[in-house]
Write a protein that holds these residues in place. Structure first.
Motif, mmCIF file in Angstrom:
data_model
loop_
_atom_site.group_PDB
_atom_site.id
_atom_site.type_symbol
_atom_site.label_atom_id
_atom_site.label_comp_id
_atom_site.label_asym_id
_atom_site.label_seq_id
_atom_site.Cartn_x
_atom_site.Cartn_y
_atom_site.Cartn_z
ATOM 1 N N ASP A 16 -2.789 11.819 -3.354
ATOM 2 C CA ASP A 16 -3.539 13.030 -3.029
ATOM 3 C C ASP A 16 -2.727 14.254 -3.433
ATOM 4 O O ASP A 16 -1.568 14.391 -3.045
ATOM 5 C CB ASP A 16 -3.829 13.108 -1.529
ATOM 6 C CG ASP A 16 -4.774 12.032 -1.051
ATOM 7 O OD1 ASP A 16 -5.762 11.770 -1.768
ATOM 8 O OD2 ASP A 16 -4.539 11.453 0.028
ATOM 9 N N VAL A 17 -3.341 15.147 -4.201
ATOM 10 C CA VAL A 17 -2.714 16.414 -4.571
ATOM 11 C C VAL A 17 -3.634 17.533 -4.094
ATOM 12 O O VAL A 17 -4.811 17.567 -4.435
ATOM 13 C CB VAL A 17 -2.484 16.520 -6.092
ATOM 14 C CG1 VAL A 17 -1.937 17.900 -6.461
ATOM 15 C CG2 VAL A 17 -1.538 15.432 -6.565
ATOM 16 N N PRO A 22 -6.518 8.195 -7.347
ATOM 17 C CA PRO A 22 -5.931 9.530 -7.444
ATOM 18 C C PRO A 22 -6.957 10.578 -7.005
ATOM 19 O O PRO A 22 -8.140 10.466 -7.304
ATOM 20 C CB PRO A 22 -5.614 9.663 -8.933
ATOM 21 C CG PRO A 22 -6.621 8.793 -9.603
ATOM 22 C CD PRO A 22 -6.929 7.672 -8.635
ATOM 23 N N ASN A 23 -6.508 11.580 -6.255
ATOM 24 C CA ASN A 23 -7.387 12.629 -5.767
ATOM 25 C C ASN A 23 -6.766 13.994 -6.023
ATOM 26 O O ASN A 23 -5.599 14.211 -5.694
ATOM 27 C CB ASN A 23 -7.622 12.486 -4.252
ATOM 28 C CG ASN A 23 -8.265 11.180 -3.883
ATOM 29 O OD1 ASN A 23 -9.350 10.878 -4.336
ATOM 30 N ND2 ASN A 23 -7.588 10.398 -3.067
ATOM 31 N N SER A 29 0.844 -1.178 0.000
ATOM 32 C CA SER A 29 0.000 0.000 0.000
ATOM 33 C C SER A 29 0.887 1.240 0.000
ATOM 34 O O SER A 29 1.871 1.301 0.737
ATOM 35 C CB SER A 29 -0.890 -0.011 1.243
ATOM 36 O OG SER A 29 -1.694 1.138 1.268
ATOM 37 N N ASN A 30 0.556 2.195 -0.845
ATOM 38 C CA ASN A 30 1.308 3.443 -0.929
ATOM 39 C C ASN A 30 0.335 4.604 -0.897
ATOM 40 O O ASN A 30 -0.691 4.579 -1.575
ATOM 41 C CB ASN A 30 2.104 3.515 -2.233
ATOM 42 C CG ASN A 30 3.227 2.530 -2.252
ATOM 43 O OD1 ASN A 30 4.248 2.741 -1.641
ATOM 44 N ND2 ASN A 30 3.027 1.423 -2.954
ATOM 45 N N ARG A 31 0.695 5.613 -0.144
ATOM 46 C CA ARG A 31 -0.121 6.823 -0.083
ATOM 47 C C ARG A 31 0.821 8.011 -0.100
ATOM 48 O O ARG A 31 1.823 8.026 0.606
ATOM 49 C CB ARG A 31 -0.969 6.837 1.178
ATOM 50 C CG ARG A 31 -1.897 8.018 1.206
ATOM 51 C CD ARG A 31 -2.819 8.009 2.408
ATOM 52 N NE ARG A 31 -3.826 9.022 2.187
ATOM 53 C CZ ARG A 31 -5.105 8.794 2.050
ATOM 54 N NH1 ARG A 31 -5.563 7.569 2.144
ATOM 55 N NH2 ARG A 31 -5.950 9.769 1.838
ATOM 56 N N LEU A 32 0.479 8.999 -0.921
ATOM 57 C CA LEU A 32 1.293 10.197 -0.971
ATOM 58 C C LEU A 32 0.408 11.423 -0.935
ATOM 59 O O LEU A 32 -0.765 11.379 -1.300
ATOM 60 C CB LEU A 32 2.172 10.215 -2.224
ATOM 61 C CG LEU A 32 1.471 10.363 -3.571
ATOM 62 C CD1 LEU A 32 1.469 11.819 -4.009
ATOM 63 C CD2 LEU A 32 2.176 9.517 -4.589
ATOM 64 N N LEU A 33 0.996 12.521 -0.452
ATOM 65 C CA LEU A 33 0.315 13.803 -0.436
ATOM 66 C C LEU A 33 1.280 14.828 -1.003
ATOM 67 O O LEU A 33 2.385 14.996 -0.489
ATOM 68 C CB LEU A 33 -0.100 14.211 0.982
ATOM 69 C CG LEU A 33 -0.593 15.658 1.135
ATOM 70 C CD1 LEU A 33 -1.863 15.899 0.323
ATOM 71 C CD2 LEU A 33 -0.800 16.002 2.597
#
Length: 153
Positions: free
Chosen positions: A41-42, A72-73, A7-11
């Motif tokens: 997330d951007v 993608p957000n 799992s990968n999450r970025l902001l």
């Protein structure tokens, strides 16, 4: 990435004018229970006028049953952006590429390795720090050798 669960999450948080960002993520999944979830997330704040941002997630499915999900957000609080976008694609390992290489005398293990290396090559080529690029390339090679040996390819 060649793993069973990941799992990968970025902001990416743009908070000043004229921000630039480019996110490129790639994964390769092996095994019937292999699964990845990527959340990108951007945030473009009201004061971040002139922002140009793009995020992309690409996944290569090496075996049946593997799954990749992309979320993608974009949250944009200004109407004055140059660009803001995202893309995601997931595709199966191309058996025709494997056949093509094997028909030219390349053993199956090496042919599989070449196809997966090609998938990551474009991204690795964009890394401007040679030591980091080489280290990541070596990590991919080591993981490929381990995975291909475990499936007897």
């Amino acid at each position: 990435m060649l793993t069973s669960t990941w799992s990968n999450r970025l902001l990416v948080d743009h908070s000043v004018p004229d921000c630039r960002s480019s996110v490129a993520y790639r994964g390769a999944l092996q095994g019937k229970d292999a699964h990845t979830v990527w959340v990108g997330d951007v945030l473009i704040r009201a004061e971040a006028t002139g922002t140009d941002t793009y995020e992309v997630n690409r996944n290569l499915i090496l075996t049946d049953g593997a799954r990749a999900d992309s979320i993608p957000n974009l949250e944009i609080s200004t109407g004055e952006v140059i660009g803001a976008g995202h893309a995601s694609a997931t595709g199966r390992f191309d058996d025709e590429q494997l056949f093509y290489l094997m028909a030219r005398g390349i053993p199956e293990t090496e042919a599989r390795r070449l196809v997966v290396r090609g998938f990551f090559a474009e991204l690795l080529a964009k890394i401007p720090v040679p030591e980091l690029r080489d280290r990541l390339g070596e990590a991919i090679e080591a993981r490929l050798a381990h995975v291909l040996a475990s499936v007897g390819a």
